[in-house]
Design an enzyme around this catalytic site. Sequence first.
Site, PDB file in Angstrom:
ATOM      1  N   ASP A  11       0.879  -1.179   0.000  1.00  0.00           N
ATOM      2  CA  ASP A  11       0.000   0.000   0.000  1.00  0.00           C
ATOM      3  C   ASP A  11       0.909   1.221   0.000  1.00  0.00           C
ATOM      4  O   ASP A  11       2.112   1.120   0.273  1.00  0.00           O
ATOM      5  CB  ASP A  11      -0.897  -0.015   1.253  1.00  0.00           C
ATOM      6  CG  ASP A  11      -1.805   1.223   1.332  1.00  0.00           C
ATOM      7  OD1 ASP A  11      -2.319   1.653   0.283  1.00  0.00           O
ATOM      8  OD2 ASP A  11      -1.973   1.770   2.433  1.00  0.00           O
ATOM      9  N   TYR A  43      -0.448   8.349  -2.540  1.00  0.00           N
ATOM     10  CA  TYR A  43      -0.453   8.043  -3.972  1.00  0.00           C
ATOM     11  C   TYR A  43      -1.595   8.792  -4.670  1.00  0.00           C
ATOM     12  O   TYR A  43      -1.562   9.024  -5.866  1.00  0.00           O
ATOM     13  CB  TYR A  43      -0.700   6.546  -4.205  1.00  0.00           C
ATOM     14  CG  TYR A  43       0.477   5.617  -4.017  1.00  0.00           C
ATOM     15  CD1 TYR A  43       1.667   6.038  -3.423  1.00  0.00           C
ATOM     16  CD2 TYR A  43       0.390   4.294  -4.441  1.00  0.00           C
ATOM     17  CE1 TYR A  43       2.726   5.157  -3.257  1.00  0.00           C
ATOM     18  CE2 TYR A  43       1.443   3.410  -4.288  1.00  0.00           C
ATOM     19  CZ  TYR A  43       2.606   3.838  -3.692  1.00  0.00           C
ATOM     20  OH  TYR A  43       3.651   2.963  -3.529  1.00  0.00           O
ATOM     21  N   GLY A  44      -2.631   9.106  -3.891  1.00  0.00           N
ATOM     22  CA  GLY A  44      -3.873   9.637  -4.458  1.00  0.00           C
ATOM     23  C   GLY A  44      -3.728  10.933  -5.226  1.00  0.00           C
ATOM     24  O   GLY A  44      -4.599  11.295  -6.003  1.00  0.00           O
ATOM     25  N   CYS A  74      -4.432  -1.313  -1.963  1.00  0.00           N
ATOM     26  CA  CYS A  74      -4.581   0.130  -2.163  1.00  0.00           C
ATOM     27  C   CYS A  74      -5.514   0.348  -3.350  1.00  0.00           C
ATOM     28  O   CYS A  74      -5.246  -0.144  -4.452  1.00  0.00           O
ATOM     29  CB  CYS A  74      -3.194   0.709  -2.457  1.00  0.00           C
ATOM     30  SG  CYS A  74      -3.172   2.448  -2.896  1.00  0.00           S
ATOM     31  N   ASN A  75      -6.611   1.047  -3.127  1.00  0.00           N
ATOM     32  CA  ASN A  75      -7.566   1.310  -4.216  1.00  0.00           C
ATOM     33  C   ASN A  75      -6.921   2.142  -5.314  1.00  0.00           C
ATOM     34  O   ASN A  75      -7.155   1.917  -6.502  1.00  0.00           O
ATOM     35  CB  ASN A  75      -8.777   2.080  -3.697  1.00  0.00           C
ATOM     36  CG  ASN A  75      -9.640   1.271  -2.769  1.00  0.00           C
ATOM     37  OD1 ASN A  75     -10.667   0.758  -3.158  1.00  0.00           O
ATOM     38  ND2 ASN A  75      -9.231   1.149  -1.521  1.00  0.00           N
ATOM     39  N   THR A  76      -6.116   3.120  -4.918  1.00  0.00           N
ATOM     40  CA  THR A  76      -5.507   4.029  -5.896  1.00  0.00           C
ATOM     41  C   THR A  76      -4.546   3.264  -6.814  1.00  0.00           C
ATOM     42  O   THR A  76      -4.548   3.459  -8.031  1.00  0.00           O
ATOM     43  CB  THR A  76      -4.749   5.156  -5.163  1.00  0.00           C
ATOM     44  OG1 THR A  76      -5.606   5.697  -4.155  1.00  0.00           O
ATOM     45  CG2 THR A  76      -4.319   6.248  -6.109  1.00  0.00           C
ATOM     46  N   CYS A 183     -10.964   3.586   0.066  1.00  0.00           N
ATOM     47  CA  CYS A 183      -9.519   3.745   0.302  1.00  0.00           C
ATOM     48  C   CYS A 183      -9.183   2.864   1.500  1.00  0.00           C
ATOM     49  O   CYS A 183      -9.914   2.875   2.500  1.00  0.00           O
ATOM     50  CB  CYS A 183      -9.211   5.215   0.612  1.00  0.00           C
ATOM     51  SG  CYS A 183      -7.528   5.495   1.206  1.00  0.00           S
ATOM     52  N   HIS A 185      -7.081   3.059   3.722  1.00  0.00           N
ATOM     53  CA  HIS A 185      -6.787   3.762   4.979  1.00  0.00           C
ATOM     54  C   HIS A 185      -8.062   4.048   5.789  1.00  0.00           C
ATOM     55  O   HIS A 185      -8.021   4.169   7.002  1.00  0.00           O
ATOM     56  CB  HIS A 185      -6.120   5.119   4.694  1.00  0.00           C
ATOM     57  CG  HIS A 185      -4.651   5.054   4.382  1.00  0.00           C
ATOM     58  ND1 HIS A 185      -4.164   4.512   3.231  1.00  0.00           N
ATOM     59  CD2 HIS A 185      -3.572   5.490   5.082  1.00  0.00           C
ATOM     60  CE1 HIS A 185      -2.838   4.624   3.210  1.00  0.00           C
ATOM     61  NE2 HIS A 185      -2.455   5.209   4.336  1.00  0.00           N
TER      62      HIS A 185
HETATM   63  N1  DGL Z   1      -4.634   3.275   0.817  1.00  0.00           N
HETATM   64  C1  DGL Z   1      -4.658   3.996  -0.424  1.00  0.00           C
HETATM   65  C2  DGL Z   1      -5.954   3.688  -1.169  1.00  0.00           C
HETATM   66  O1  DGL Z   1      -6.590   2.677  -0.871  1.00  0.00           O
HETATM   67  C3  DGL Z   1      -4.367   5.420  -0.140  1.00  0.00           C
HETATM   68  C4  DGL Z   1      -3.930   6.151  -1.329  1.00  0.00           C
HETATM   69  C5  DGL Z   1      -3.055   7.336  -1.060  1.00  0.00           C
HETATM   70  O2  DGL Z   1      -1.922   7.122  -0.639  1.00  0.00           O
HETATM   71  O3  DGL Z   1      -3.495   8.445  -1.353  1.00  0.00           O
HETATM   72  O4  DGL Z   1      -6.360   4.384  -2.063  1.00  0.00           O
END
Ligand code: DGL
Length: 258
Positions: A11, A43-44, A74-76, A183, A185
């Site tokens: 992630d 990452y978003g 991680c969804n992103t 997300c 998180h």
């Molecule tokens: N845990 C990441 C997700 O599921 C967070 C992405 C990020 O770092 O902005 O999207």
Amino acid sequence: MINSDPIGLFDSGIGGTSIWKEIHNLLPNENTIYLADSKNAPYGLKSKEEIVALSKKNTEFLLNQNAKLIVVACNTATTNAIKELRASYDVPFIGIEPAIKPAANKSETHTIGILATKGTLSSELFNQNVMNYPNTKIIEQVGNGLVQLIEEGNIESVEMTSLLKTYLKPMMEANIDYLVLGCSHYPYLIPQIKKIIPKHIKIIDSGEAVARQTKNILTQTNLLGLEKKSSQIFYTNYNPMVLKSILNNKYPVIEKEF
Ligand code: DGL
């Protein structure tokens, strides 16, 4: 056949541990290696190209540790890079996407809310998925700043409550009855979110579904492990204290450049 090689997870930071917990609950005999790329979080807000490059870097680290399957926790990273990962590496990948389907199918107001990163909500994969639900009104909200606060260990801060109130208000006004956490998180924010939204709004995240899918794929590909004493390894490239604390100090965390 038993395969005791580890499941690899990565992630942008500590959030994917919400997915790791579900996988470890369902598959306690599997060895796992978790990679928190906290140095590069969030990452978003990055471009698709940057997310693909970071996802490949993380994948290669995990493959060097003999990962038999990789969970993109991680969804992103999933919505921006899983296609490229599957095309580049010969190992099964499990991704995580906002759980629109169960929310849209169960919603009685035909209105659901999705809280996710800008990277997820603007991705092609997410927008294609949304088109499958023309009869559901989907209120999308970018959770700007939430990942940063979680990465700093400020989950219960006044700033967090104030951001959440701002993001959830338009959804409540639109009469949503399901809130999708898009997300990995955000499951750590559920206690805070519950203080803001009324009881009839149900919260959905994808953790359990990802764990079930991981078990299915390991079974189908003959890769299940059955270690009596499994090992759970956590790596981070920034601030190990926050990762340790989200794991309730139950597991050692290795700080390493990757
Ligand atoms: N845990 C990441 C997700 O599921 C967070 C992405 C990020 O770092 O902005 O999207």
